[in-house]
Motif scaffolding. Structure first.
Motif, PDB file in Angstrom:
ATOM      1  N   LYS A   6      -6.107  -5.290  -1.776  1.00 61.39           N
ATOM      2  CA  LYS A   6      -7.395  -4.488  -1.607  1.00 61.39           C
ATOM      3  C   LYS A   6      -8.196  -4.426  -2.705  1.00 61.39           C
ATOM      4  CE  LYS A   6      -6.322  -2.563   2.388  1.00 61.39           C
ATOM      5  NZ  LYS A   6      -7.380  -2.597   3.737  1.00 61.39           N
ATOM      6  N   GLY A   7      -7.887  -5.227  -3.643  1.00 59.07           N
ATOM      7  CA  GLY A   7      -8.880  -5.328  -4.791  1.00 59.07           C
ATOM      8  C   GLY A   7      -8.741  -4.237  -5.962  1.00 59.07           C
ATOM      9  N   SER A   8      -7.419  -3.359  -6.045  1.00 58.14           N
ATOM     10  CA  SER A   8      -7.492  -2.350  -6.955  1.00 58.14           C
ATOM     11  C   SER A   8      -7.109  -2.881  -8.248  1.00 58.14           C
ATOM     12  CB  SER A   8      -6.043  -1.435  -6.634  1.00 58.14           C
ATOM     13  OG  SER A   8      -6.059  -1.104  -5.234  1.00 58.14           O
ATOM     14  N   TYR A   9      -6.944  -4.203  -8.648  1.00 58.45           N
ATOM     15  CA  TYR A   9      -6.938  -4.616  -9.917  1.00 58.45           C
ATOM     16  C   TYR A   9      -8.079  -5.338 -10.427  1.00 58.45           C
ATOM     17  CZ  TYR A   9      -1.756  -3.503  -9.331  1.00 58.45           C
ATOM     18  OH  TYR A   9      -0.858  -2.826  -9.051  1.00 58.45           O
ATOM     19  N   ARG A  10      -9.347  -5.418  -9.548  1.00 60.80           N
ATOM     20  CA  ARG A  10     -10.302  -6.044 -10.049  1.00 60.80           C
ATOM     21  C   ARG A  10     -10.904  -5.651 -11.305  1.00 60.80           C
ATOM     22  NH1 ARG A  10     -13.117  -6.342  -4.128  1.00 60.80           N
ATOM     23  NH2 ARG A  10     -11.487  -7.688  -3.338  1.00 60.80           N
ATOM     24  N   GLU A  11     -11.192  -4.273 -11.330  1.00 60.64           N
ATOM     25  CA  GLU A  11     -11.845  -3.660 -12.772  1.00 60.64           C
ATOM     26  C   GLU A  11     -10.974  -3.288 -13.800  1.00 60.64           C
ATOM     27  OE1 GLU A  11     -14.963  -3.740 -12.818  1.00 60.64           O
ATOM     28  OE2 GLU A  11     -14.998  -4.555 -10.748  1.00 60.64           O
ATOM     29  N   ALA A  12      -9.419  -3.621 -13.503  1.00 57.62           N
ATOM     30  CA  ALA A  12      -8.466  -3.002 -14.310  1.00 57.62           C
ATOM     31  C   ALA A  12      -8.355  -4.024 -15.546  1.00 57.62           C
ATOM     32  CB  ALA A  12      -7.131  -3.027 -13.615  1.00 57.62           C
ATOM     33  N   ALA A  13      -7.814  -3.313 -16.603  1.00 57.48           N
ATOM     34  CA  ALA A  13      -7.582  -4.159 -17.902  1.00 57.48           C
ATOM     35  C   ALA A  13      -6.942  -5.430 -17.608  1.00 57.48           C
ATOM     36  CB  ALA A  13      -7.196  -3.408 -18.997  1.00 57.48           C
ATOM     37  N   ARG A  14      -7.037  -6.441 -18.574  1.00 64.18           N
ATOM     38  CA  ARG A  14      -6.388  -7.677 -18.371  1.00 64.18           C
ATOM     39  C   ARG A  14      -4.744  -7.384 -18.414  1.00 64.18           C
ATOM     40  NH1 ARG A  14      -7.270 -13.209 -21.841  1.00 64.18           N
ATOM     41  NH2 ARG A  14      -6.034 -14.485 -20.565  1.00 64.18           N
ATOM     42  N   TRP A  15      -4.196  -6.604 -19.282  1.00 65.33           N
ATOM     43  CA  TRP A  15      -2.936  -6.301 -19.704  1.00 65.33           C
ATOM     44  C   TRP A  15      -2.151  -5.847 -18.338  1.00 65.33           C
ATOM     45  CZ3 TRP A  15      -0.451  -1.744 -19.297  1.00 65.33           C
ATOM     46  CH2 TRP A  15      -1.169  -0.817 -19.311  1.00 65.33           C
ATOM     47  N   VAL A  16      -3.129  -5.178 -17.555  1.00 65.87           N
ATOM     48  CA  VAL A  16      -2.622  -4.408 -16.307  1.00 65.87           C
ATOM     49  C   VAL A  16      -2.419  -5.600 -15.213  1.00 65.87           C
ATOM     50  CG1 VAL A  16      -3.177  -2.691 -14.443  1.00 65.87           C
ATOM     51  CG2 VAL A  16      -3.564  -2.363 -16.867  1.00 65.87           C
ATOM     52  N   LYS A  17      -3.567  -6.443 -15.297  1.00 63.77           N
ATOM     53  CA  LYS A  17      -3.294  -7.419 -14.264  1.00 63.77           C
ATOM     54  C   LYS A  17      -2.184  -8.430 -14.502  1.00 63.77           C
ATOM     55  CE  LYS A  17      -8.448  -7.664 -13.537  1.00 63.77           C
ATOM     56  NZ  LYS A  17      -9.417  -8.609 -13.533  1.00 63.77           N
ATOM     57  N   VAL A  18      -1.867  -8.770 -15.969  1.00 61.18           N
ATOM     58  CA  VAL A  18      -0.779  -9.340 -16.249  1.00 61.18           C
ATOM     59  C   VAL A  18       0.593  -8.698 -15.960  1.00 61.18           C
ATOM     60  CG1 VAL A  18       0.471 -10.495 -18.204  1.00 61.18           C
ATOM     61  CG2 VAL A  18      -1.931 -10.791 -18.029  1.00 61.18           C
ATOM     62  N   ALA A  19       0.591  -7.429 -16.010  1.00 63.41           N
ATOM     63  CA  ALA A  19       1.817  -6.686 -15.848  1.00 63.41           C
ATOM     64  C   ALA A  19       2.091  -6.812 -14.478  1.00 63.41           C
ATOM     65  CB  ALA A  19       1.651  -5.218 -16.350  1.00 63.41           C
ATOM     66  N   ALA A  20       0.984  -6.686 -13.743  1.00 65.85           N
ATOM     67  CA  ALA A  20       1.113  -6.466 -12.132  1.00 65.85           C
ATOM     68  C   ALA A  20       1.807  -8.017 -11.557  1.00 65.85           C
ATOM     69  CB  ALA A  20      -0.168  -6.039 -11.414  1.00 65.85           C
ATOM     70  N   SER A  21       0.956  -9.045 -11.979  1.00 64.96           N
ATOM     71  CA  SER A  21       1.445 -10.155 -11.728  1.00 64.96           C
ATOM     72  C   SER A  21       2.761 -10.521 -12.077  1.00 64.96           C
ATOM     73  CB  SER A  21       0.427 -11.318 -12.503  1.00 64.96           C
ATOM     74  OG  SER A  21      -0.705 -11.154 -11.942  1.00 64.96           O
ATOM     75  N   THR A  22       3.336 -10.131 -13.425  1.00 61.53           N
ATOM     76  CA  THR A  22       4.717 -10.558 -13.727  1.00 61.53           C
ATOM     77  C   THR A  22       5.628  -9.727 -13.047  1.00 61.53           C
ATOM     78  OG1 THR A  22       3.653 -10.814 -15.964  1.00 61.53           O
ATOM     79  CG2 THR A  22       6.411 -10.197 -15.620  1.00 61.53           C
ATOM     80  N   GLY A  23       5.333  -8.262 -12.598  1.00 59.94           N
ATOM     81  CA  GLY A  23       5.806  -7.776 -11.724  1.00 59.94           C
ATOM     82  C   GLY A  23       6.371  -8.215 -10.476  1.00 59.94           C
ATOM     83  N   ILE A  24       5.167  -8.665  -9.744  1.00 56.96           N
ATOM     84  CA  ILE A  24       5.137  -9.472  -8.568  1.00 56.96           C
ATOM     85  C   ILE A  24       6.194 -10.905  -8.617  1.00 56.96           C
ATOM     86  CG2 ILE A  24       4.158 -11.083  -6.869  1.00 56.96           C
ATOM     87  CD1 ILE A  24       1.509  -9.081  -7.330  1.00 56.96           C
ATOM     88  N   ALA A  25       6.048 -11.381  -9.816  1.00 59.58           N
ATOM     89  CA  ALA A  25       6.949 -12.816 -10.003  1.00 59.58           C
ATOM     90  C   ALA A  25       8.325 -12.379 -10.110  1.00 59.58           C
ATOM     91  CB  ALA A  25       6.235 -13.655 -11.381  1.00 59.58           C
ATOM     92  N   VAL A  26       8.702 -11.283 -10.741  1.00 56.93           N
ATOM     93  CA  VAL A  26       9.919 -11.015 -11.232  1.00 56.93           C
ATOM     94  C   VAL A  26      10.621 -10.213  -9.961  1.00 56.93           C
ATOM     95  CG1 VAL A  26      11.665  -9.195 -12.377  1.00 56.93           C
ATOM     96  CG2 VAL A  26       9.504 -10.339 -13.722  1.00 56.93           C
ATOM     97  N   THR A  27       9.928  -9.497  -9.203  1.00 59.28           N
ATOM     98  CA  THR A  27      10.566  -9.005  -7.840  1.00 59.28           C
ATOM     99  C   THR A  27      10.583 -10.133  -6.947  1.00 59.28           C
ATOM    100  OG1 THR A  27       9.151  -6.928  -8.261  1.00 59.28           O
ATOM    101  CG2 THR A  27      10.043  -7.286  -6.115  1.00 59.28           C
ATOM    102  N   ILE A  28       9.751 -11.045  -6.904  1.00 59.72           N
ATOM    103  CA  ILE A  28       9.996 -12.266  -5.829  1.00 59.72           C
ATOM    104  C   ILE A  28      11.465 -12.886  -6.246  1.00 59.72           C
ATOM    105  CG2 ILE A  28       9.433 -14.586  -4.783  1.00 59.72           C
ATOM    106  CD1 ILE A  28       6.310 -13.164  -5.085  1.00 59.72           C
ATOM    107  N   ILE A  29      11.591 -13.061  -7.534  1.00 56.94           N
ATOM    108  CA  ILE A  29      12.682 -13.947  -8.192  1.00 56.94           C
ATOM    109  C   ILE A  29      13.873 -13.100  -7.619  1.00 56.94           C
ATOM    110  CG2 ILE A  29      13.797 -14.685 -10.143  1.00 56.94           C
ATOM    111  CD1 ILE A  29      10.931 -15.676 -11.270  1.00 56.94           C
ATOM    112  N   PHE A  30      13.842 -11.725  -8.055  1.00 52.80           N
ATOM    113  CA  PHE A  30      15.027 -10.967  -7.659  1.00 52.80           C
ATOM    114  C   PHE A  30      15.345 -10.801  -6.094  1.00 52.80           C
ATOM    115  CE2 PHE A  30      16.911  -6.979  -6.440  1.00 52.80           C
ATOM    116  CZ  PHE A  30      17.888  -6.886  -7.046  1.00 52.80           C
ATOM    117  N   ILE A  31      14.276 -10.989  -5.466  1.00 56.98           N
ATOM    118  CA  ILE A  31      14.604 -10.936  -3.834  1.00 56.98           C
ATOM    119  C   ILE A  31      15.111 -12.197  -3.508  1.00 56.98           C
ATOM    120  CG2 ILE A  31      13.386 -10.841  -1.611  1.00 56.98           C
ATOM    121  CD1 ILE A  31      11.400  -8.869  -2.728  1.00 56.98           C
ATOM    122  N   CYS A  32      14.658 -13.456  -4.075  1.00 53.74           N
ATOM    123  CA  CYS A  32      15.091 -14.613  -3.684  1.00 53.74           C
ATOM    124  C   CYS A  32      16.583 -14.803  -4.109  1.00 53.74           C
ATOM    125  CB  CYS A  32      14.423 -15.761  -4.328  1.00 53.74           C
ATOM    126  SG  CYS A  32      12.697 -15.910  -3.610  1.00 53.74           S
TER     127      CYS A  32
END
Length: 754
Positions: free
Chosen positions: A140-166
């Motif tokens: 939905k584009g919620s992170y387009r205007e967000a700070a870079r560290w927020v984008k990195v944190a969200a991306s890291t969260g997705i990656a870690v969650t996917i690894i945990f689910i796998c």
């Protein structure tokens, strides 16, 4: 005037209601929407997969209707709860609603041990909620205007969650993470040279060609049993033995409880006979996935060895999730019907045996009958044996019984116990041969319930009956039936269980064939060479698969010295005039034996010792009465011991227990033999039922009694001055293993008939 008053009343009501505003549903943030989608997708996927296991055999229409109705019902119930929780306003009510519905639906899909299952479900729901929320916000584009560290944190969260689910997915879909370890196989424990025997392997096919035939009452219900040339049977009215038979069940099977069919598949030897008759009945499983074909391996083997073997269809008494509204509206009291139906089958066999023109005319030896049962079937055979001796039905004395068949033997395979108690009383068996088999890794009937019935089976003195059980390390519940197979839970529920640490299926079947065939040879054909297998399992070590076994044995030729059932005084013996003594023991008491998941049924003496902290050697003694008992050089001293050291550090691969057995006559002549001359005492078997590392949620470790038998001849060889007829003291000296904790039971003298 009336209109003015009504207007004023309405205004007053509106004013008062405005003070209690109704909750308004605000638009969900994109993260919560994603969490709902994530949880919903995985839940619906798992539900539809599991529903196919429950309902797929009914056809596509019933599958979709049943699944959708179940989901809608759970959504409705959890929606009410979510509506209540909405007032807390801690999270969106729509998410709470979906979350609660998912927990209910997923738990019904897995149906595992509660703490273990909930922990797995919470991990699943949290990770998919988080993944759904983060992905949806990215989309939905919620992170387009967000700070870079927020984008990195969200991306890291997705990656870690996917690894945990796998990782969680890999853990769930794996069979387990350790192979079955067998530290003390039978073949290494029983090493004596005197186990050589000339009798043939009982699991090898016999000399008879095998034929097969089916019989059925209702050709539309079981078309697979209505084969060309099948025998027709009459239906029987079982409405008094089962309750809550729904119209849905009638529609599924095509009959009600008043017209239960007598169906079976028969394997029989080609020959004149007469041949002993063996019936086997399955336990509870999906009603629409027929269980009775799963014993064909036994049918073919036993028929080749000269038995008529019939596998009985009682699938219509099994669980049917569609007909039972899952578990909310199931049958009641059906275990009574399971046992009663076996007797009705025997009536049919008796009629066939007496009917000229029937293929079984004069071929059935109705004086030698065995009943076998698996799971609930293991309890059904004891119900049948009890009803066989009764004159009336315990729950309705207006129903008369007149069976009195010559049932010689019962075989319980991973049997249940006391789900049905006639007249509210546990079933006591008398003068009948009894064998119970059970596995340490049974993920359905977790505790060894067959041991309870073993101790509730009694013999008239000097009668030639015996009872025995064999506890098989690594055996599970389902592999005794080839239809049920390696998994003991239903569908997705198997993902929680530890299927890597169980015996291979062919080995479990091999053990069943050896033990069941030996038992029937000994009890229906009076071949005592096979009775020795149960007196000492070493005689079967060349035939049995390489794993650990604990076996017990008792018969009508044994005079009990101390069975610990007579009173609560630790100093008295079962045999009048004797007494018990103990010295330097750390603990000595008599109490009920607590099994893992069953009521306390039988008593034993609890003995603990520690040689590292004292100067005297601990000893436990049985002092016989001065009048003496019947002991000769052909007698055998028997007793059973269970290891009770269940401390965490006492693993299955650790210490074997040894001690010294001594007998003393009235002249002071003493003879000593080590316990290990017969066999050391095995550790408690640990069945890790749930997958590691969370197996501690579902681990079975219970005291199973192991029988020991010492011939008087061996004591006489150790001391030639010993006079067996004048033995007055039997001692158990704890001098071989420094520390230990055991239970002891059934000390006696056996005088086998020669």
């Amino acid at each position: 005037m009336l209109n003015v008053n009504l207007k004023n009343d309405k205004k007053t009501i509106r004013t008062r209601l405005s003070k209690f505003p109704l909750p308004r549903t605000s638009p969900l943030p994109s993260g919560w929407k994603g969490a709902i989608w994530g949880v919903s997708i995985v839940t619906l996927f798992i539900c539809f997969v599991q529903a196919f296991y429950y309902l797929g055999s009914r056809g596509i229409q019933d599958y979709f209707v049943g699944t959708i109705l179940s989901i809608l019902t759970v959504l409705g119930l959890t929606g009410l709860i979510a509506g209540v929780l909405h007032w807390a306003r801690k999270m969106p009510s729509r998410y709470v609603w979906v979350l609660l519905a998912s927990i209910c639906l997923l738990y019904l899909s897995f149906l595992g041990p509660l703490p273990f299952t909930l922990s797995i479900l919470l991990c699943m729901l949290f990770s998919f909620s988080l993944l759904g929320a983060l992905l949806y916000r990215f989309i939905k584009g919620s992170y387009r205007e967000a700070a870079r560290w927020v984008k990195v944190a969200a991306s890291t969260g997705i990656a870690v969650t996917i690894i945990f689910i796998c990782a969680l997915g890999y853990w769930l879909t794996s069979r387990g993470f350790a192979e079955l370890e067998v530290p003390h196989p039978l073949q290494s424990i029983k090493t004596a040279d005197n186990y050589s025997t000339s009798v043939a392997n009982p699991a090898e096919p016999g000399p008879y060609p095998v034929k097969s035939i089916t019989y059925a009452s209702n050709p539309t219900y079981r078309k697979d049993l209505s084969t060309p040339g099948h025998l027709m049977t009459e239906t029987v009215d079982g409405s008094a033995f089962v309750g809550n038979w729904s119209s849905r069940r009638t529609n599924t099977f095509g009959f009600g409880p008043e017209a239960m069919p007598l169906n079976g598949t028969v394997w029989y030897p080609e020959g004149d006979g007469p041949f002993p008759l063996v019936l086997i009945v399955h336990g509870n499983h999906l009603a629409t996935e027929f269980s009775d074909p799963g014993y064909a391996y036994l049918g073919k083997l036993l028929a080749s060895r000269g038995y008529i073997f019939a596998s009985i269809d009682e699938n219509f008494l099994n669980i049917s999730p569609y007909d039972d509204l899952f578990i909310l509206d199931g049958l009641k009291g059906e275990n009574r019907a399971r046992g009663w139906l076996l007797l009705e089958h025997l009536k049919t066999w008796e009629s066939w045996n007496a009917s000229k023109g029937n293929p079984f005319y004069d071929k059935v030896d109705m004086q030698h009958i065995a009943l076998m049962g698996h799971s609930r079937g293991g309890e059904a055979i004891t119900t049948a044996a009890a009803y066989n001796q009764m004159t009336t039905y315990p729950e309705d004395a207006t129903i008369k019984f007149d069976y009195h068949f010559n049932i010689q033997s019962l075989v319980s395979i991973a049997g249940t116990d006391m789900q049905y108690k006639p007249g509210g009383q546990p079933i006591e068996l008398k003068d009948i041969n009894y064998l119970s088999l059970h596995g340490s890794h049974d993920m359905d009937v977790n505790s060894f319930l067959g041991a309870n019935q073993y101790y509730r089976t009694h013999f008239t003195e000097d009668r030639n009956y015996f009872k025995t059980y064999v506890y098989i390390y690594g055996a599970n519940h389902g592999q005794f039936n080839t239809v049920w197979g390696r998994t003991d839970a239903a569908g997705i529920g198997n993902l929680l269980f530890n299927n890597s640490e169980i015996l291979p299926g062919e080995q479990q079947i091999q053990a069943a064939e050896v033990l069941i065939s030996s038992f029937l040879e000994a009890t229906l054909k009076n071949n005592d060479s096979y009775r020795m297998v149960f007196q000492d399992l070493g005689y079967g070590k060349e035939w049995l698969p390489e794993t650990m076994y604990i076996s017990n044995y008792s018969d009508g030729n044994t005079t009990p010295l101390a069975n610990y059932e007579e009173d609560s005084d630790p100093g008295t013996t079962t045999l009048p005039g004797g007494h018990l003594e103990g010295d330097s023991l750390k603990a000595w008491k008599e109490d009920k034996v607590k099994m893992e998941m069953s009521d306390e049924q039988f008593s034993a003496v609890f003995l603990e010792w520690d040689n590292t902290s004292g100067s005297s050697i601990p000893v436990y003694q049985v002092i016989l009465p001065d009048s003496g008992i019947d002991i000769s050089d052909t007698s055998t001293l028997v007793f059973s011991i269970a290891n009770h050291d269940a401390k965490p550090e006492a693993r299955a691969a650790d210490t074997l227990v040894d001690l010294t057995i001594s007998v003393e006559d009235k002249h002071g002549n003493v003879s000593h033999l080590p316990l290990s001359q017969y066999s050391p005492l095995l550790p408690m078997f640990e069945g890790v039922l749930a997958k590691r590392p969370l197996g501690f949620f579902q681990t079975i470790k219970e005291p199973i009694f192991q029988n020991f038998a010492f011939d008087m001849n061996d004591f006489m060889k150790a001391n030639t001055h010993l006079v067996p007829e004048q033995i007055r003291k039997i001692s158990f000296i704890f001098d071989q293993t420094p520390k230990g904790n055991i239970l002891m039971k059934d000390i006696g003298i056996r005088n086998d008939k020669r």
